[in-house]
Write an enzyme that holds these catalytic residues in place. Structure first.
Site, PDB file in Angstrom:
ATOM      1  N   LYS A 294       0.836  -1.180   0.000  1.00 28.46           N
ATOM      2  CA  LYS A 294       0.000   0.000   0.000  1.00 28.46           C
ATOM      3  C   LYS A 294       0.880   1.242   0.000  1.00 28.46           C
ATOM      4  O   LYS A 294       1.836   1.346   0.762  1.00 28.46           O
ATOM      5  CB  LYS A 294      -0.909   0.000   1.231  1.00 28.46           C
ATOM      6  CG  LYS A 294      -2.256   0.651   0.983  1.00 28.46           C
ATOM      7  CD  LYS A 294      -3.252   0.331   2.070  1.00 28.46           C
ATOM      8  CE  LYS A 294      -4.635   0.831   1.672  1.00 28.46           C
ATOM      9  NZ  LYS A 294      -5.647   0.591   2.713  1.00 28.46           N
ATOM     10  N   GLU A 380     -19.612  -5.736   9.423  1.00 28.58           N
ATOM     11  CA  GLU A 380     -20.565  -5.001  10.254  1.00 28.58           C
ATOM     12  C   GLU A 380     -21.630  -5.911  10.856  1.00 28.58           C
ATOM     13  O   GLU A 380     -22.056  -5.705  12.006  1.00 28.58           O
ATOM     14  CB  GLU A 380     -21.215  -3.887   9.431  1.00 28.58           C
ATOM     15  CG  GLU A 380     -20.300  -2.738   9.079  1.00 28.58           C
ATOM     16  CD  GLU A 380     -19.387  -3.020   7.901  1.00 28.58           C
ATOM     17  OE1 GLU A 380     -18.502  -2.200   7.628  1.00 28.58           O
ATOM     18  OE2 GLU A 380     -19.563  -4.084   7.249  1.00 28.58           O
ATOM     19  N   ARG A 408     -25.439  -2.102   6.312  1.00 27.10           N
ATOM     20  CA  ARG A 408     -25.189  -3.510   6.046  1.00 27.10           C
ATOM     21  C   ARG A 408     -25.656  -4.415   7.184  1.00 27.10           C
ATOM     22  O   ARG A 408     -25.719  -5.629   7.021  1.00 27.10           O
ATOM     23  CB  ARG A 408     -23.694  -3.725   5.806  1.00 27.10           C
ATOM     24  CG  ARG A 408     -23.114  -2.812   4.738  1.00 27.10           C
ATOM     25  CD  ARG A 408     -21.601  -2.829   4.763  1.00 27.10           C
ATOM     26  NE  ARG A 408     -21.092  -4.076   4.255  1.00 27.10           N
ATOM     27  CZ  ARG A 408     -20.420  -4.189   3.106  1.00 27.10           C
ATOM     28  NH1 ARG A 408     -20.193  -3.135   2.373  1.00 27.10           N
ATOM     29  NH2 ARG A 408     -19.982  -5.346   2.703  1.00 27.10           N
TER      30      ARG A 408
END
Length: 639
Positions: A294, A380, A408
């Protein structure tokens, strides 16, 4: 793979300037693709240093995207992104270079793929873990129509741990759908990855036997002459390496019916292209395991990928933030401080988040109470389901999520928490308009879905100090409570002692006789400013901080009906929102008075600075004042 050290300018001749569509990449050598990757990194860093954006993830995916585009025939072939915040290189090679400087700006280029923006955007990505389901639909349609397009999806290792991704993997493997899953394994989501699957990826990367298999496979790829039997050969060699070379736990994808390649270098275009060409010839699902870094190519982003996940304008040379600090405290900081203070008084309090420790203000809580902090990763539903179990066992869980991601887990909110009436607090950050991330991230719907749930009580504090009181109250009264608050800063940063708010009681902030503005959350400040503007026009407006969205203050609503116009202002969807609740209350009491309901429209709000969006939506002070005065004038209901 760092940026060139010599001085260069974007005005110099570049390969990137000649790329008008992905088809142009087919004409480049792999060496030229490598040069293009460096140019794209320069462009991403240069642009985002002015606009802000998702820097680290986009820099880490440059070669993956170039390799995919160089072997696919788009837009006939489909490249589906998961989340989509890593798609800047995709935008740059699909004809959007000239508009790239408008990235994430008002009426500009979206920071995520958007089909209405380009035919090369297959899906409006924005939330994690959904790409495999979407791609499986494309692959199933291919089989149904008997067409020959290629289906490729790029998904991160953290997103692959999401429940929706596992559901899709199960179906993809069962149906043997012809598609390629590129796993962008960078060991990092927004906060550091957690969970058994992350350890699994780490084991694969660290295992010497697996790396040996990878090198052997690469030699086979480079030797050529075996593509005619590619599927059987790759499947046998990969599976054998898993079963017999000391890494039996890596069989997870094979057991689902998906061929999984050994890890390859996600920044090596030659290796990526060779592997993609191979697996695209196969008749079933294949997962290409690409290991990336990243922030690759930019030292500040590699050193601090969490900060550069989503960053404002910054100095290109140093990576330092250029944003001018606003005096005050953010609502997120206020929530974090308040929760720490409450946890110091009550050892039953537990904080839960879903890969958003920093974003939800829980870093201080984690440091002080590591045994009472839980990060479930991008999951979630797990966060809310787990909270129900903790509450049933006598703990007091606080689930801290962004409003848009709470969508969600609405089922878990209803069945697991509200039905048994458990003591769970939902702290919904980024409620309302959030700005540059646009429609997938605006917290537009939490008022509507929280209001509809039995036993649920909903608070919308209008200031940082009131947020602290909301946290204190929610933990004290018990049962399911949702607190929603914006991504904003409150200039009132004084020390304050939280108070216990009376359930369902509003606060009258300004008296008035012509109209009553019932405001919720951040809109209270705009309503007060609007009342000042209305006063200049000879209109006297009452302003009420409603505080509670559920239960509503029936007395305050009845008093508002004594004026000539009842106005509700909320930073949420009008359909099913707080304003509808006020209308229901007026109707139930037989109070018939002209009304005006203001909020987010029945549509999706695009990206831009919040103040510009609120102005466009008529939810700034001038917009509210204009709407109120126009309504009064239309029906001749002023004195």
């Amino acid at each position: 793979m760092m940026l060139p050290t010599q001085e260069t300018t974007l005005a110099e001749a570049r390969i990137l300037d000649c790329i008008k569509s992905p088809a142009d990449l087919h004409l480049l050598t792999e060496g030229e693709l490598g040069i293009l990757a460096s140019e794209i990194r320069e462009q991403i860093i240069d642009t985002t240093s002015r606009t802000g954006g998702h820097v680290a993830s986009s820099l880490g995916a440059v070669e993956l995207i170039l390799a995919c585009h160089s072997v696919l025939d788009m837009p006939q072939d489909k490249l589906v992104f998961d989340v989509g915040h890593q798609s800047y290189a995709h935008k740059l090679v699909t004809g959007r270079l000239d508009s790239f400087d408008t990235l994430r700006s008002y009426h500009g280029l979206s920071g995520f793929p958007r089909p209405s923006e380009s035919p090369y955007d297959a899906h409006p990505s924005g939330h994690a873990s959904d790409s495999l389901s979407v791609a499986s639909g494309f692959a199933k349609a291919k089989l149904m129509r008997n067409t020959d397009e290629k289906i490729v999806t790029i998904i991160g290792d953290a997103a692959l741990a999401g429940g929706m991704a596992f559901e899709a993997l199960n179906y993809i493997g069962t149906e043997q759908l012809p598609m390629v899953i590129v796993l962008n394994d960078n060991e990092m989501s927004i906060s550091r990855n957690v969970g058994a699957l992350m350890k699994h990826f780490g084991n694969i990367r660290a295992n010497n036997a697996y790396r040996t298999t990878r090198e052997d496979l690469q030699e086979r790829l480079e030797s050529g002459g075996w593509f005619s039997n590619a599927f059987a050969e790759l499947g046998r060699r990969t599976k054998d390496s898993m079963k017999h070379m000391f890494l039996p736990d890596a069989m997870i994808y094979e057991q689902l019916g998906i061929v999984c390649t050994p890890p390859i270098d996600g920044h090596d275009i030659h290796e990526l292209r060779a592997m993609l060409k191979l697996v695209l010839e196969m008749d079933g699902p294949v997962l290409v395991h690409a290991v990336t870094k990243k922030g690759a190519g930019y030292e500040p982003a590699m050193a601090d990928p969490e900060r550069f996940h989503g960053v404002g304008p910054f100095d290109k040379e140093t990576g330092e933030d250029l944003a001018i600090g606003t005096a005050g405290i953010s609502y997120t900081q206020a929530f974090g401080r308040a929760l720490v203070a409450e946890a110091q008084r009550d050892e039953r309090i537990v904080a839960i988040t879903a890969a958003m420790e920093g974003g939800t203000g829980l870093k201080a809580f984690h440091r002080e109470f590591p045994d009472r902090f839980i990060d479930v990763g991008i999951a979630e539903e797990q966060a809310v389901g787990m909270a129900s179990g903790l509450a049933a066992a006598g703990m007091k869980p606080v689930v801290a999520l962004y409003s848009t991601f709470m969508q969600r887990a609405v089922d878990q909110m209803i069945v697991d928490v509200a039905l048994p009436d458990l003591d769970v607090v939902f702290a919904l950050d980024r409620a309302g308009i959030v700005g540059s991330d646009g429609p997938t991230h605006h917290g537009a719907f939490d008022l509507a879905f929280a209001r509809m749930v039995p036993h649920m009580r909903v608070l919308a504090p209008s200031s940082a100090s009131e947020l602290a009181s909301a946290v204190h109250t929610a933990l004290a009264i018990g049962g399911p409570v949702a607190i929603r608050y914006p991504r904003a800063t409150d200039v009132d940063c004084r020390d304050y002692e939280p108070e216990l708010l009376e359930v369902g009681r509003a606060a009258v902030l300004r008296e008035g006789r012509d109209a009553a503005i019932l405001a919720f959350g951040r809109m209270v400040g705009n309503a007060l400013d609007a009342a000042e503007l209305l006063a200049e026009r000879g209109i006297s407006a009452r302003v009420v901080d409603m505080r509670w969205v559920k239960p509503l203050d029936a007395e305050a609503i009845a008093e508002a009906a004594q004026t000539r116009l009842v106005v509700t202002v909320e930073e949420g969807a009008i359909s099913g929102g707080a304003g509808e609740g006020v209308l229901d209350e007026l109707s139930a009491k037989g109070l018939y008075v002209p009304t005006l309901v203001m909020g987010l429209p029945d549509g999706f709000v695009m990206q831009g600075k919040p103040e510009l969006l609120l102005e466009e939506l008529g939810l700034d002070a001038e917009g509210i004042a204009h709407a109120v005065s126009s309504k009064l004038a239309r029906f001749h209901i002023t004195e």
